[in-house]
Enzyme design. Structure first.
Site, short mmCIF file in Angstrom:
data_model
loop_
_atom_site.label_atom_id
_atom_site.label_comp_id
_atom_site.label_asym_id
_atom_site.label_seq_id
_atom_site.Cartn_x
_atom_site.Cartn_y
_atom_site.Cartn_z
N GLY A 38 16.20 -11.04 -12.87
CA GLY A 38 16.33 -12.43 -13.34
C GLY A 38 16.08 -12.83 -13.58
O GLY A 38 15.56 -13.69 -14.97
N GLU A 48 15.80 -11.11 -2.53
CA GLU A 48 15.89 -12.24 -2.39
C GLU A 48 16.75 -12.64 -1.35
O GLU A 48 15.63 -14.10 -0.79
CB GLU A 48 17.07 -12.69 -3.27
CG GLU A 48 17.08 -12.71 -4.69
CD GLU A 48 18.36 -12.80 -5.90
OE1 GLU A 48 18.99 -12.25 -5.34
OE2 GLU A 48 18.12 -12.35 -6.78
N SER A 63 17.23 -6.54 -14.57
CA SER A 63 18.40 -6.81 -15.64
C SER A 63 18.82 -5.64 -16.34
O SER A 63 17.86 -5.41 -17.80
CB SER A 63 16.81 -7.44 -16.94
OG SER A 63 15.91 -8.22 -15.92
N ASN A 120 26.54 -6.94 -8.42
CA ASN A 120 25.66 -8.24 -6.84
C ASN A 120 26.26 -9.39 -7.80
O ASN A 120 25.07 -10.26 -8.64
CB ASN A 120 24.12 -8.06 -6.48
CG ASN A 120 23.68 -9.27 -5.72
OD1 ASN A 120 24.71 -9.48 -4.74
ND2 ASN A 120 22.65 -8.61 -5.48
N TRP A 121 27.13 -10.11 -7.32
CA TRP A 121 27.64 -11.92 -7.78
C TRP A 121 26.72 -12.96 -7.07
O TRP A 121 26.98 -13.83 -8.25
CB TRP A 121 29.23 -12.36 -7.52
CG TRP A 121 29.63 -10.95 -7.96
CD1 TRP A 121 29.50 -9.53 -8.80
CD2 TRP A 121 31.40 -11.46 -8.06
NE1 TRP A 121 30.84 -9.59 -9.26
CE2 TRP A 121 31.58 -10.49 -9.30
CE3 TRP A 121 31.94 -12.18 -7.94
CZ2 TRP A 121 32.98 -10.54 -9.32
CZ3 TRP A 121 33.71 -12.28 -8.12
CH2 TRP A 121 34.05 -10.85 -8.91
N LYS A 122 25.51 -11.86 -6.29
CA LYS A 122 25.15 -13.38 -5.02
C LYS A 122 25.65 -14.03 -5.36
O LYS A 122 26.49 -14.35 -4.80
CB LYS A 122 23.88 -13.45 -6.82
CG LYS A 122 23.02 -12.32 -7.45
CD LYS A 122 21.24 -12.25 -8.03
CE LYS A 122 20.79 -10.47 -8.01
NZ LYS A 122 19.57 -11.17 -8.50
N GLY A 157 22.67 -7.45 -11.63
CA GLY A 157 23.01 -9.01 -10.90
C GLY A 157 23.72 -10.31 -12.03
O GLY A 157 25.04 -9.50 -12.63
N GLY A 158 22.86 -11.12 -13.62
CA GLY A 158 23.56 -11.61 -13.69
C GLY A 158 24.13 -11.22 -14.07
O GLY A 158 26.03 -11.14 -15.14
N HIS A 160 18.07 -7.25 0.00
CA HIS A 160 18.34 -7.75 -1.11
C HIS A 160 16.35 -8.09 -1.02
O HIS A 160 16.54 -9.59 -0.23
CB HIS A 160 19.25 -8.69 -1.33
CG HIS A 160 18.64 -8.55 -3.20
ND1 HIS A 160 18.38 -9.41 -3.64
CD2 HIS A 160 19.27 -8.02 -3.65
CE1 HIS A 160 18.17 -10.03 -5.14
NE2 HIS A 160 18.77 -8.40 -4.97
N GLU A 214 14.80 -1.96 -7.01
CA GLU A 214 14.34 -3.13 -7.78
C GLU A 214 13.25 -3.68 -8.02
O GLU A 214 12.48 -4.64 -6.91
CB GLU A 214 16.53 -4.42 -7.24
CG GLU A 214 17.35 -3.87 -7.25
CD GLU A 214 17.81 -4.67 -7.08
OE1 GLU A 214 19.21 -4.57 -7.91
OE2 GLU A 214 17.94 -5.79 -6.09
P1 13P Z 1 19.68 -9.06 -12.50
O1 13P Z 1 20.09 -7.70 -12.61
O2 13P Z 1 20.19 -10.54 -12.64
O3 13P Z 1 17.89 -8.97 -12.92
O4 13P Z 1 19.49 -9.10 -10.81
C1 13P Z 1 19.23 -7.71 -10.06
C2 13P Z 1 19.61 -7.63 -9.16
O5 13P Z 1 18.96 -8.65 -8.17
C3 13P Z 1 21.34 -7.47 -8.56
O6 13P Z 1 20.80 -6.99 -7.25
#
Ligand code: 13P
Length: 249
Positions: A172, A96, A212, A9-11, A233-234, A94, A166
């Site tokens: 994050g 967020e 993470s 997930n590149w956000k 994510g990251g 998600h 999640e």
């Molecule tokens: P991180 O891997 O950066 O913690 O993010 C997880 C995430 O929100 C994937 O959708």
């Protein structure tokens, strides 16, 4: 046997130009035999990324979509638009989006139903806050999120979707859930699927862990019996994504 599914997930990261640079680094190094691999990229990156991935088995996903077909919904993107440019998966609900864009369980359900109707595979996100975990209501809360997201979804449809567990406190933050914590909730999600539908559907549905995930912890997490891969994510923005996809248990 469920095939693992590992999605990045590149956000809100990477311009189209930067996206192509990243795809170039990753595309030939990730093992798509062991796991389904998906890059969920920003809308404007979808067309160039899909083009760059066309001779690979890596699928392209979106990070959101509208629950309506078309019309006066300024700023929204429809399922048909996504399908037309080669999208196969869409992240829905998600945390967020729930936190910053007022996405509710009801909207999540409408989007899930629309995605399924159109032939997109939803990756439905659920997960508790730190406060909820500390109050020991994690499983109760996640069960409600799953039930709401899947309202009016049939057993056959449910078997083909993906759920991403999640925990918000792990997103994050660099604080990963332990494999036992992640397994406990993923297994509770499978149990609620069995209650809503049947054991066969519960056995089919793929449940990811996200929060993470990195190249060092992926193997242990993905080795748990109810964890069928990850939503990353990251670390999906870096070469470490290769280590995650090519994890060793
Ligand atoms: P991180 O891997 O950066 O913690 O993010 C997880 C995430 O929100 C994937 O959708």
């Amino acid at each position: 046997m469920r095939k693992k599914i590992i999605a990045g997930n590149w956000k809100m990261n990477k311009t189209p130009k930067e996206a192509l640079e990243l795809v170039k680094i990753l595309k030939d190094k990730v093992d798509t035999d062991k796991s389904d691999v998906v890059f969920c990229v920003p809308f404007v990156d979808i067309i160039p990324v899909a083009e760059a991935l066309k001779d690979t088995n890596i699928a392209v996903g979106a990070q959101n979509m509208c629950f309506e077909d078309s019309g006066a919904y300024t700023g929204e993107i429809s399922a048909d638009m996504l399908l037309d440019i080669g999208v196969k998966y869409v992240i829905i609900g998600h945390s967020e989006r729930r936190q910053y864009f007022n996405e509710t369980d009801k909207n999540v359900n409408k989007k899930v139903l629309k995605a399924i109707e159109k032939g997109l595979t939803p990756i439905v996100c659920v997960g508790e806050t730190l406060e909820q975990r500390e109050k020991c209501v994690t499983v109760d809360f996640v069960r409600i999120q799953v039930k709401s997201a899947l309202k009016d979804v049939t057993a056959e449809q449910a078997g083909n979707i993906v759920i991403a567990y999640e925990p918000i406190w792990a997103i994050g933050t660099g604080v990963t859930a332990t494999s036992e914590q992640a397994e406990e909730v993923c297994s509770a999600i499978r149990k609620v699927i069995a209650e809503i539908y049947d054991l066969d559907t519960a056995d089919k549905i793929r449940i990811q862990y996200g929060g993470s995930v990195n190249g060092s912890n992926a193997g242990e997490l993905f080795g748990m019996s109810d964890i069928d891969g990850g939503l990353v994510g990251g670390a999906s923005l870096k070469e470490d994504f290769i280590n995650i996809v090519n994890y060793q248990e």
